[in-house]
Design a protein around this motif. Sequence first.
Motif, PDB file in Angstrom:
ATOM      1  N   TRP A  82       0.832  -1.206   0.000  1.00 51.38           N
ATOM      2  CA  TRP A  82       0.000   0.000   0.000  1.00 51.38           C
ATOM      3  C   TRP A  82       0.869   1.259   0.000  1.00 51.38           C
ATOM      4  O   TRP A  82       0.485   2.281  -0.576  1.00 51.38           O
ATOM      5  CB  TRP A  82      -0.934   0.000   1.209  1.00 51.38           C
ATOM      6  N   VAL A  85       1.916   1.857  -3.597  1.00 49.11           N
ATOM      7  CA  VAL A  85       0.802   2.464  -4.348  1.00 49.11           C
ATOM      8  C   VAL A  85       0.634   3.925  -3.950  1.00 49.11           C
ATOM      9  O   VAL A  85       0.428   4.805  -4.802  1.00 49.11           O
ATOM     10  CB  VAL A  85      -0.506   1.681  -4.097  1.00 49.11           C
ATOM     11  N   PHE A  86       0.747   4.202  -2.659  1.00 50.81           N
ATOM     12  CA  PHE A  86       0.612   5.573  -2.175  1.00 50.81           C
ATOM     13  C   PHE A  86       1.646   6.492  -2.818  1.00 50.81           C
ATOM     14  O   PHE A  86       1.317   7.596  -3.263  1.00 50.81           O
ATOM     15  CB  PHE A  86       0.750   5.601  -0.652  1.00 50.81           C
ATOM     16  N   ILE A  88       3.219   6.236  -5.654  1.00 49.46           N
ATOM     17  CA  ILE A  88       2.943   6.448  -7.083  1.00 49.46           C
ATOM     18  C   ILE A  88       1.759   7.386  -7.265  1.00 49.46           C
ATOM     19  O   ILE A  88       1.818   8.346  -8.038  1.00 49.46           O
ATOM     20  CB  ILE A  88       2.683   5.102  -7.783  1.00 49.46           C
ATOM     21  N   VAL A  89       0.686   7.117  -6.543  1.00 54.25           N
ATOM     22  CA  VAL A  89      -0.548   7.902  -6.714  1.00 54.25           C
ATOM     23  C   VAL A  89      -0.381   9.324  -6.199  1.00 54.25           C
ATOM     24  O   VAL A  89      -0.810  10.286  -6.849  1.00 54.25           O
ATOM     25  CB  VAL A  89      -1.726   7.206  -5.996  1.00 54.25           C
ATOM     26  N   GLY A  92       1.490  11.305  -8.550  1.00 59.40           N
ATOM     27  CA  GLY A  92       0.664  11.480  -9.743  1.00 59.40           C
ATOM     28  C   GLY A  92      -0.386  12.562  -9.609  1.00 59.40           C
ATOM     29  O   GLY A  92      -0.836  13.133 -10.617  1.00 59.40           O
ATOM     30  N   LEU A  93      -0.787  12.895  -8.357  1.00 61.73           N
ATOM     31  CA  LEU A  93      -1.784  13.951  -8.146  1.00 61.73           C
ATOM     32  C   LEU A  93      -1.306  15.312  -8.658  1.00 61.73           C
ATOM     33  O   LEU A  93      -2.118  16.217  -8.872  1.00 61.73           O
ATOM     34  CB  LEU A  93      -2.122  14.069  -6.660  1.00 61.73           C
ATOM     35  N   THR A  96      -3.019  16.483 -11.703  1.00 68.80           N
ATOM     36  CA  THR A  96      -4.449  16.764 -11.601  1.00 68.80           C
ATOM     37  C   THR A  96      -4.635  18.258 -11.346  1.00 68.80           C
ATOM     38  O   THR A  96      -3.656  18.987 -11.157  1.00 68.80           O
ATOM     39  CB  THR A  96      -5.076  15.961 -10.445  1.00 68.80           C
TER      40      THR A  96
END
Length: 395
Positions: A82, A85-86, A88-89, A92-93, A96
């Motif tokens: 997790w 994943v955190f 990377i995400v 990636g924000l 946005t």
Amino acid sequence: MADRLKSILADFFQQADLVLLGLCCVSTLYGMVLIFSATHFMETAKVIRYVGVQGAAMAIGICAYIFMSMLDLENVMKRWKWLVVFNIVFIGLLRTPLGVGHSTGNVAWLKFPGIPFQIGPAEVVKISFTLLLAKQLEWLREEKRDLKSFRSALLAAGHTLLLMGWYVVISRDMGNALTFFFIFLCMAFAAGFALRWFVLLFAGIGGTAAAMLTLDLVPKSMEYMVNRFRILFDHSLDPLGVGWQQTRSLLAIGSGGVFGQGYMNGTQSQSSESQSLPMRWTDFIFSVCGEELGLIGCLLIILLLTAVIFRVLLVAKRAQSHFHSYVCVGMAAMLIYQAVINIGMCLFVMPTIGVTLPFFSYGGSSIVMLYTAMGVVSNIKKRTLSMERRGRALL
């Protein structure tokens, strides 16, 4: 609920690293004094905002320090996927609508509604990356019994380079990306990786850089970064362009002498002219100290940062597991990198790459994450004490 809270706080005051917390608080308060002076030329409302945000971040940071001191790191690391994943995400924000760009072209900050300061994903990911890399190194050492092979070096370096590449592609912020690389170098060295892999790594990086410069293969988007390195060897290369910030910084520090021009009396620090010292409350807070408080004030900054780093490394030395030791080394490496680069940048011996001075530069998310990182170190110190009291032999 009240009794539970009292129990937690009692446990914290008995076993957590209060010396480390004290050093962090003194450094932050010193930084707030400098920030107040560095922003004094602005409107009163802005001055109050800058100092207020820094103070609020310190209060939140202390709460984060207490929380991290009490957290069970082993349980957290059982969910390491997790964390991957955190990382990377969260980076990636930046792509946005939450991502915030600056005039340099970097998009390295997130602006969440309702939060009075921007959040730098790199500041957060440095902590989770350090935990993941420490777990990976422990696994390679204890499970695979292998730290000498090319495969092990490739796994650890690949983890780091992939995260760096992802961050650079998303944010274009090379300064913070290099922090990950320095953390990796220090942790890999502490773990006992074969020296030949470090030689090979630096030879590869140096050879690639030399080939790109010789064959004129540097992308247009990277030329500004190359010029920031070139000007270190020739200060007259572009003093009104690439070298402008550092030229003003060196002038400010040099004019301060041993005792400085006096608090809130710095010629450049108190000037509202656009030609004065830029980014004086963030990247060049050390220059403000040099101009107004002189060599004595600068040495105090260095002494405080050295004390914090020494305390973290002391916890690393006494740690009861390789994982804990590697985490502390990574946290110390983060502080060393930022301190050396920022102070060197102000002294015109390091390139300007947007790295702030830990605990001293203005930055809400930076302060909170620094206290969070130091809370992890306090957690390890607390666990070390618990294990020693149970009679477990030191490693």
